[in-house]
Motif scaffolding. Structure first.
Motif, PDB file in Angstrom:
ATOM      1  N   VAL A 138       0.858  -1.185   0.000  1.00 58.32           N
ATOM      2  CA  VAL A 138       0.000   0.000   0.000  1.00 58.32           C
ATOM      3  C   VAL A 138       0.892   1.232   0.000  1.00 58.32           C
ATOM      4  O   VAL A 138       2.071   1.177   0.358  1.00 58.32           O
ATOM      5  CB  VAL A 138      -0.965   0.010   1.203  1.00 58.32           C
ATOM      6  N   ALA A 139       0.325   2.355  -0.379  1.00 56.08           N
ATOM      7  CA  ALA A 139       1.130   3.542  -0.653  1.00 56.08           C
ATOM      8  C   ALA A 139       1.658   4.237   0.589  1.00 56.08           C
ATOM      9  O   ALA A 139       2.709   4.879   0.543  1.00 56.08           O
ATOM     10  CB  ALA A 139       0.313   4.527  -1.491  1.00 56.08           C
ATOM     11  N   SER A 140       0.938   4.146   1.693  1.00 52.80           N
ATOM     12  CA  SER A 140       1.337   4.914   2.882  1.00 52.80           C
ATOM     13  C   SER A 140       0.869   4.218   4.144  1.00 52.80           C
ATOM     14  O   SER A 140      -0.042   3.377   4.114  1.00 52.80           O
ATOM     15  CB  SER A 140       0.741   6.327   2.829  1.00 52.80           C
ATOM     16  N   ILE A 176      -0.572  -5.942   9.302  1.00 53.74           N
ATOM     17  CA  ILE A 176       0.010  -4.849   8.520  1.00 53.74           C
ATOM     18  C   ILE A 176       1.480  -4.751   8.893  1.00 53.74           C
ATOM     19  O   ILE A 176       1.814  -4.638  10.073  1.00 53.74           O
ATOM     20  CB  ILE A 176      -0.705  -3.520   8.820  1.00 53.74           C
ATOM     21  N   ALA A 177       2.348  -4.770   7.908  1.00 54.57           N
ATOM     22  CA  ALA A 177       3.789  -4.727   8.147  1.00 54.57           C
ATOM     23  C   ALA A 177       4.388  -3.462   7.571  1.00 54.57           C
ATOM     24  O   ALA A 177       4.218  -3.176   6.374  1.00 54.57           O
ATOM     25  CB  ALA A 177       4.471  -5.945   7.530  1.00 54.57           C
ATOM     26  N   GLU A 178       5.077  -2.698   8.421  1.00 56.20           N
ATOM     27  CA  GLU A 178       5.913  -1.619   7.904  1.00 56.20           C
ATOM     28  C   GLU A 178       7.312  -2.183   7.738  1.00 56.20           C
ATOM     29  O   GLU A 178       7.820  -2.881   8.615  1.00 56.20           O
ATOM     30  CB  GLU A 178       5.907  -0.405   8.828  1.00 56.20           C
ATOM     31  N   VAL A 179       7.920  -1.938   6.592  1.00 57.07           N
ATOM     32  CA  VAL A 179       9.239  -2.504   6.303  1.00 57.07           C
ATOM     33  C   VAL A 179      10.214  -1.380   5.983  1.00 57.07           C
ATOM     34  O   VAL A 179       9.854  -0.381   5.352  1.00 57.07           O
ATOM     35  CB  VAL A 179       9.182  -3.526   5.149  1.00 57.07           C
ATOM     36  N   VAL A 205       1.581  -4.392   3.242  1.00 62.06           N
ATOM     37  CA  VAL A 205       2.985  -4.024   3.420  1.00 62.06           C
ATOM     38  C   VAL A 205       3.148  -2.570   3.014  1.00 62.06           C
ATOM     39  O   VAL A 205       2.642  -2.144   1.970  1.00 62.06           O
ATOM     40  CB  VAL A 205       3.908  -4.912   2.550  1.00 62.06           C
ATOM     41  N   VAL A 206       3.865  -1.800   3.849  1.00 60.91           N
ATOM     42  CA  VAL A 206       4.155  -0.414   3.500  1.00 60.91           C
ATOM     43  C   VAL A 206       5.626  -0.144   3.781  1.00 60.91           C
ATOM     44  O   VAL A 206       6.144  -0.507   4.827  1.00 60.91           O
ATOM     45  CB  VAL A 206       3.244   0.572   4.272  1.00 60.91           C
TER      46      VAL A 206
END
Length: 256
Positions: A5-7, A204-207, A231-232
């Motif tokens: 996803v974008a943000s 939801i994963a921030e990478v 994933v963002v």
């Protein structure tokens, strides 16, 4: 299969008030700080958090706590957050204390579809016998306590029954992830992240680094993409050290 996803704002947009969150991290190590900040801006409240700790006074889950967004937490350590203590003792926050290893296994069990398990941890204490304060009133009186748990004996040793944990959403931070959601965590930042990711119905994963499918060796994956829905990419900026400890400089040592 492309889960990017974008943000961070887009990633948390559908987390509603009253949701439960399984959140990775230990202290400030491996905390999904960008997703937490985006959730703060998004405005969801009456949240239940499941995490090793509830952040510190000005970072991680602490920012949601100070904003009054968290009404219940399931944690193993709450001593690093003065606001949590104030809210808990004044009746504004419900706290379920769980031994750290038990918390980890409850999350893992939830992710594996195991409803409950027996462990020797807590036998003979209030963890098993009940009576741990869960909620106070505004005058500091205990109004809700933990319930007694089932005890069984196996091979001459007593064990307490603990139930699994799942959450509406899992929030995790990884060093590297691909578009399919396969994640790699860096050293100790791995901590509770795979477990929180397994336990979330929507994870939801921030990478820090986004790579293409196939760039992560299968044997290097710490959390498979089957557990991850979004994933963002957030980069590596913004991470903090909770307690910086350094050795004294030896006498006569030169500055670099």
């Amino acid at each position: 299969m492309d889960k990017v996803v974008a943000s961070a704002a887009e990633a948390v947009a559908d987390i509603g008030s009253g949701s439960s969150l399984a959140v990775g991290g230990f202290g400030l190590c491996g905390v999904p700080i960008k997703l937490i900040d985006a959730l703060l801006a998004q405005g969801a409240d009456r949240l239940t958090t499941i995490s090793n700790n509830c952040g510190v006074d000005d970072a991680a889950l602490g920012v949601l706590l100070y904003a009054g967004r968290i009404t219940r937490t399931i944690s193993s350590f709450v001593g690093g957050n003065k606001e949590l203590a104030r809210l808990y003792l004044s009746g504004q926050l419900e706290v379920e204390l769980t031994p750290q290893g038990t918390l980890a296994e409850r999350l893992r069990a939830g992710g594996c579809g195991i409803p409950a398990f027996y462990t020797p941890t807590g036998v003979g204490t209030m963890v098993a016998d009940g009576g741990i304060p869960v909620r106070y009133d505004a005058d500091g009186n205990v109004t809700v306590t933990s319930a007694p748990k089932e005890i069984r004996e196996f091979d001459g040793r007593q064990y307490v029954l603990e139930t699994a944990l799942t959450a509406d959403f899992g929030l995790v931070r990884a060093a590297k992830g691909d578009r399919h959601g396969n994640l790699v965590f860096h050293e100790s930042a791995r901590n509770f992240n795979p477990l929180a990711g397994m336990a979330g119905r929507v994870t939801i994963a921030e990478v820090e680094e986004l790579v293409e499918p196939g760039e992560i060796l299968p044997e290097a994956v710490h959390l498979p993409g089957v557990f991850v829905q979004r994933v963002v990419e957030v980069g590596s900026e913004g991470k903090e050290i909770e307690k910086r400890t350094t050795r004294p400089r030896p006498t006569g040592a030169k500055e670099n």
